[in-house]
Design a protein around this motif. Structure first.
Motif, PDB file in Angstrom:
ATOM      1  N   GLY A   6      13.256  40.491  40.088  1.00 11.80           N
ATOM      2  CA  GLY A   6      13.739  41.840  40.308  1.00 11.80           C
ATOM      3  C   GLY A   6      13.751  42.157  41.788  1.00 11.80           C
ATOM      4  O   GLY A   6      13.758  41.273  42.635  1.00 11.80           O
ATOM      5  N   VAL A   7      13.759  43.461  42.133  1.00 12.31           N
ATOM      6  CA  VAL A   7      13.862  43.889  43.514  1.00 12.31           C
ATOM      7  C   VAL A   7      12.492  43.823  44.180  1.00 12.31           C
ATOM      8  O   VAL A   7      11.498  44.284  43.631  1.00 12.31           O
ATOM      9  CB  VAL A   7      14.421  45.322  43.578  1.00 12.31           C
ATOM     10  CG1 VAL A   7      14.555  45.769  45.021  1.00 12.31           C
ATOM     11  CG2 VAL A   7      15.761  45.397  42.867  1.00 12.31           C
ATOM     12  N   THR A   9       9.567  44.904  46.597  1.00 11.98           N
ATOM     13  CA  THR A   9       9.097  46.148  47.176  1.00 11.98           C
ATOM     14  C   THR A   9       9.063  46.010  48.699  1.00 11.98           C
ATOM     15  O   THR A   9       9.158  44.907  49.251  1.00 11.98           O
ATOM     16  CB  THR A   9       7.702  46.496  46.653  1.00 11.98           C
ATOM     17  OG1 THR A   9       6.774  45.473  47.102  1.00 11.98           O
ATOM     18  CG2 THR A   9       7.697  46.552  45.132  1.00 11.98           C
ATOM     19  N   LYS A 193      16.215  49.960  51.622  1.00 10.76           N
ATOM     20  CA  LYS A 193      15.856  50.291  50.247  1.00 10.76           C
ATOM     21  C   LYS A 193      17.036  50.087  49.306  1.00 10.76           C
ATOM     22  O   LYS A 193      16.883  49.563  48.195  1.00 10.76           O
ATOM     23  CB  LYS A 193      15.369  51.740  50.189  1.00 10.76           C
ATOM     24  CG  LYS A 193      14.874  52.166  48.818  1.00 10.76           C
ATOM     25  CD  LYS A 193      14.323  53.577  48.856  1.00 10.76           C
ATOM     26  CE  LYS A 193      13.815  54.000  47.478  1.00 10.76           C
ATOM     27  NZ  LYS A 193      13.271  55.379  47.496  1.00 10.76           N
ATOM     28  N   SER A 196      18.495  46.038  49.376  1.00  9.39           N
ATOM     29  CA  SER A 196      17.653  44.961  48.829  1.00  9.39           C
ATOM     30  C   SER A 196      17.969  44.712  47.361  1.00  9.39           C
ATOM     31  O   SER A 196      17.973  43.569  46.892  1.00  9.39           O
ATOM     32  CB  SER A 196      16.169  45.306  49.004  1.00  9.39           C
ATOM     33  OG  SER A 196      15.846  46.493  48.305  1.00  9.39           O
ATOM     34  N   ARG A 197      18.235  45.796  46.623  1.00  8.82           N
ATOM     35  CA  ARG A 197      18.567  45.639  45.206  1.00  8.82           C
ATOM     36  C   ARG A 197      19.881  44.881  45.030  1.00  8.82           C
ATOM     37  O   ARG A 197      20.000  43.994  44.196  1.00  8.82           O
ATOM     38  CB  ARG A 197      18.651  47.016  44.549  1.00  8.82           C
ATOM     39  CG  ARG A 197      19.005  46.956  43.061  1.00  8.82           C
ATOM     40  CD  ARG A 197      18.881  48.311  42.393  1.00  8.82           C
ATOM     41  NE  ARG A 197      19.865  49.259  42.919  1.00  8.82           N
ATOM     42  CZ  ARG A 197      19.591  50.269  43.729  1.00  8.82           C
ATOM     43  NH1 ARG A 197      18.356  50.457  44.163  1.00  8.82           N
ATOM     44  NH2 ARG A 197      20.531  51.100  44.130  1.00  8.82           N
ATOM     45  N   GLU A 200      19.551  41.093  46.071  1.00  6.85           N
ATOM     46  CA  GLU A 200      18.808  40.335  45.058  1.00  6.85           C
ATOM     47  C   GLU A 200      19.746  39.929  43.933  1.00  6.85           C
ATOM     48  O   GLU A 200      19.718  38.796  43.441  1.00  6.85           O
ATOM     49  CB  GLU A 200      17.662  41.189  44.520  1.00  6.85           C
ATOM     50  CG  GLU A 200      16.707  40.443  43.597  1.00  6.85           C
ATOM     51  CD  GLU A 200      15.757  39.559  44.363  1.00  6.85           C
ATOM     52  OE1 GLU A 200      15.555  38.417  43.900  1.00  6.85           O
ATOM     53  OE2 GLU A 200      15.230  39.972  45.388  1.00  6.85           O
ATOM     54  N   GLN A 201      20.626  40.858  43.539  1.00  3.91           N
ATOM     55  CA  GLN A 201      21.610  40.556  42.492  1.00  3.91           C
ATOM     56  C   GLN A 201      22.616  39.516  42.973  1.00  3.91           C
ATOM     57  O   GLN A 201      23.011  38.619  42.215  1.00  3.91           O
ATOM     58  CB  GLN A 201      22.325  41.838  42.078  1.00  3.91           C
ATOM     59  CG  GLN A 201      21.423  42.861  41.404  1.00  3.91           C
ATOM     60  CD  GLN A 201      22.110  44.197  41.203  1.00  3.91           C
ATOM     61  OE1 GLN A 201      23.273  44.373  41.567  1.00  3.91           O
ATOM     62  NE2 GLN A 201      21.389  45.161  40.632  1.00  3.91           N
TER      63      GLN A 201
END
Length: 594
Positions: A6-7, A9, A193, A196-197, A200-201
């Motif tokens: 997942g993402v 932190t 913020k 990053s999501r 990652e995908q």
């Protein structure tokens, strides 16, 4: 570094970043030299607007054109310009050298770590995804060192120097401009913020693309034979579309939060300067040179900010990729190694399994209370239906998987006591589907192991009958082998794998359905070689064709992970049990084929 899928932190991202920086440790001296040259170059560049401001205010505005001071200013300006250019080139070369050395070391560490992992890890990890970690992700990390960190450090130094120069010219106005820093930091935090999501995908979908490509290329014959092209094209298109959507979302974040916002802030800063000098002109004369210098410094300040912001996307991709690489490097599922301080040597090759029970997943036992002994020079054959546990016995004997219940001994020593080199050198293995490496026939036989001469290579090939086809090739033993030996028949590849095993003359020989992929004529040649190979050598042979193991001293019949029957060929036929039924079935199939 613990991390679930997942993402990451913010804390995990910082941990990854500092872990990456530790790779720069061996290059401290070179880094400090590059940093010192960078500061000199930045200072030379930042002094240029001050010289121009002095020229405007002290000479141009009052119409004072004295040759000597003007010539001095000109020489100083050109000297600073040349120093800045040379310094930027030298520090850039130094940073590139450091960056490439760091990435080189990182790739070596990743590759070395992967080679230490046990087969249980590779059973779960798709090959394409693993390749993506080692290639695509490390390439993204390279961009961090080559294109990002050097720019960050260089422009960071330049921004600090710019503010110092602005304070030198006008401290009040510099304080006003300093208020923009918290806004820039807020934009950076928001971007990290959000992006990053997305990245990652992007990395995850790229791994899926590589996995599907690897799977499709390796199984191309099956794909075409069963007309699976359209299905796989659709699956690949869906994954590719998901990768595109994730990438597009990341680009939208880049387009909104990077240069446009910085441009807005830079225009606001220029507006403040113009207002400051505009209102100041009501009270007295304005120093045009100082105004020019401030506008110039603001441009020099926000241009590095733009460069940093534009590389934030590369920075974020690199952090995400580094997290994936470090999660791979943190895998502790190593292949079982030597235990204890003893260093036993294999001499007789006697093998003993004592109540061995084994499970791949820790839930379902694929072997249950397996016990047998193979004395020196004996041949043990293992037969059974698919999934009965035949290959699992071989995997445990080769110490590919950890043994948690029961005991395996060679020459009355625990298998775990043998050093890795001793185990691999004294146990020969021939698989059903032999793997060929790019290189020559000779190098595929020696596998680049030291101590073997050309005469050894030829003797091993002649021993298994491989010399018959090798000598017919134009380049003989120097014939180039393509990827996976695609230009050779399955029988020829198997003969080469036999030669590869026999050149080491191991006391223990393991044959994992070694004749299953071979035609009848080649099988007869191999069987002749096997008879010689098994002399004075402990042999364990997994066989599908029962006709090839009639000569075995004992035969194990496995059924659902247990030993259902045990004995010689004649003894098992006389019992008229499972082995008898298998033998009759194969005999009927052979008669029908004739």
């Amino acid at each position: 570094m613990k991390h679930t899928d997942g993402v990451m932190t913010g804390r995990e991202q910082r941990a990854v970043f500092w872990r990456l920086l530790r790779y720069a440790g061996p290059h401290k001296k070179r880094f400090m030299l590059a940093l010192a040259i960078m500061m000199v170059a930045a200072g030379a560049e930042l002094l240029q607007p001050i010289l121009i401001a002095r020229f405007i205010d002290d000479y141009l505005t009052p119409q004072l054109f004295e040759l000597k001071p003007l010539l001095t200013l000109a020489v100083l300006y050109v000297g600073l310009l040349i120093a800045a250019v040379i310094g930027q080139y030298v520090q850039s070369v130094l940073f590139w050298r450091i960056a490439l050395s760091i990435v080189q070391a990182l790739r070596l560490d990743v590759f070395a770590h992967v080679q230490k992992l046990g087969l249980s890890f590779f059973d779960r990890m798709p090959g394409g995804a693993l390749i993506s970690r080692i290639t695509n992700d490390t390439e993204a990390i390279k961009e961090l060192y080559v294109s990002v960190l050097a720019v960050f450090v260089q422009n960071g130094v330049f921004m600090i120097g710019t503010f110092l120069a602005m304070f030198y010219l006008n401290a009040t106005l510099a304080f006003y401009c300093l208020a923009f820093l918290p806004l820039l930091l807020a934009v950076v935090g928001l971007y990290r913020k959000i992006s990053s999501r997305f990245y990652e995908q992007v990395s995850a979908k790229l791994s899926e693309i590589n996995a599907k490509l690897s799977e499709s290329i390796q199984g191309m014959a099956i794909i075409q034979a069963f007309r699976q092209e359209k299905r796989l094209q659709k699956e690949f298109a869906d994954t590719n579309e998901a990768h595109y959507r994730a990438g597009f979302r990341a680009m939208k974040a880049d387009g909104l939060l990077l240069r446009p916002i910085v441009d807005v802030l830079s225009h606001l800063a220029i507006a403040i300067i113009l207002l400051y000098f505009g209102f100041g002109s009501f009270a007295g004369p304005v120093e045009i040179g100082v105004l020019y210098a401030f506008v110039n410094y603001l441009d020099r300040f926000f241009e590095p900010v733009n460069q940093i912001m534009q590389r934030l996307s590369l920075f974020q991709q690199a952090i995400v990729s580094a997290g994936r690489v470090f999660r791979l490097m943190d895998q502790q599922e190593f292949a079982p190694g030597k235990q204890g301080d003893d260093k036993p040597q294999m001499a007789d090759g006697e093998i003993e399994f004592d109540n061995v029970t084994f499970s791949y997943d820790g839930k379902t036992d694929v072997l249950k209370n397996i016990s047998f002994t193979v004395k020196k020079g004996e041949t043990l054959a293992i037969v059974g239906h698919t999934g009965s546990g035949k290959s699992s016995i071989i995997h445990l004997l080769l110490r590919f998987y950890p043994l948690k219940q029961g005991s395996i001994r060679i020459d009355r020593n625990e298998l775990s006591a043998y050093p890795e080199e001793e185990l691999r050198q004294k146990v020969g293995l021939v698989l059903q589907d032999p793997f060929m490496y790019s290189g020559t026939i000779a190098s595929n036989i020696t596998l680049f192991r030291d101590g073997y001469t050309q005469a050894d290579v030829e003797a091993a090939a002649a021993f298994v009958g491989a010399d018959a086809f090798i000598n017919k090739l134009p380049d003989g033993y120097q014939t180039e082998v393509t990827e996976r030996g695609g230009t050779f028949s399955s029988g020829e590849r198997q003969l080469l794998s036999f030669a590869r095993t026999m050149i080491a003359d191991p006391p223990i020989l393991i044959l994992d359905e070694a004749t299953a992929m071979v035609d009848t004529e080649t099988e007869e040649a191999i069987q002749k070689a096997l008879v010689a190979m098994e002399q004075n050598r402990t042999t364990i042979a997994i066989a599908h064709r029962l006709s090839t193991i009639k000569h075995a001293d004992q035969i194990l019949v496995l059924h659902q992970g247990e030993i259902a029957e045990q004995g010689s060929h004649e003894e098992l036929l006389s019992k008229k049990g499972l082995y008898y039924k298998m033998y009759l079935l194969q005999a009927r199939e052979k008669t029908a084929a004739i």
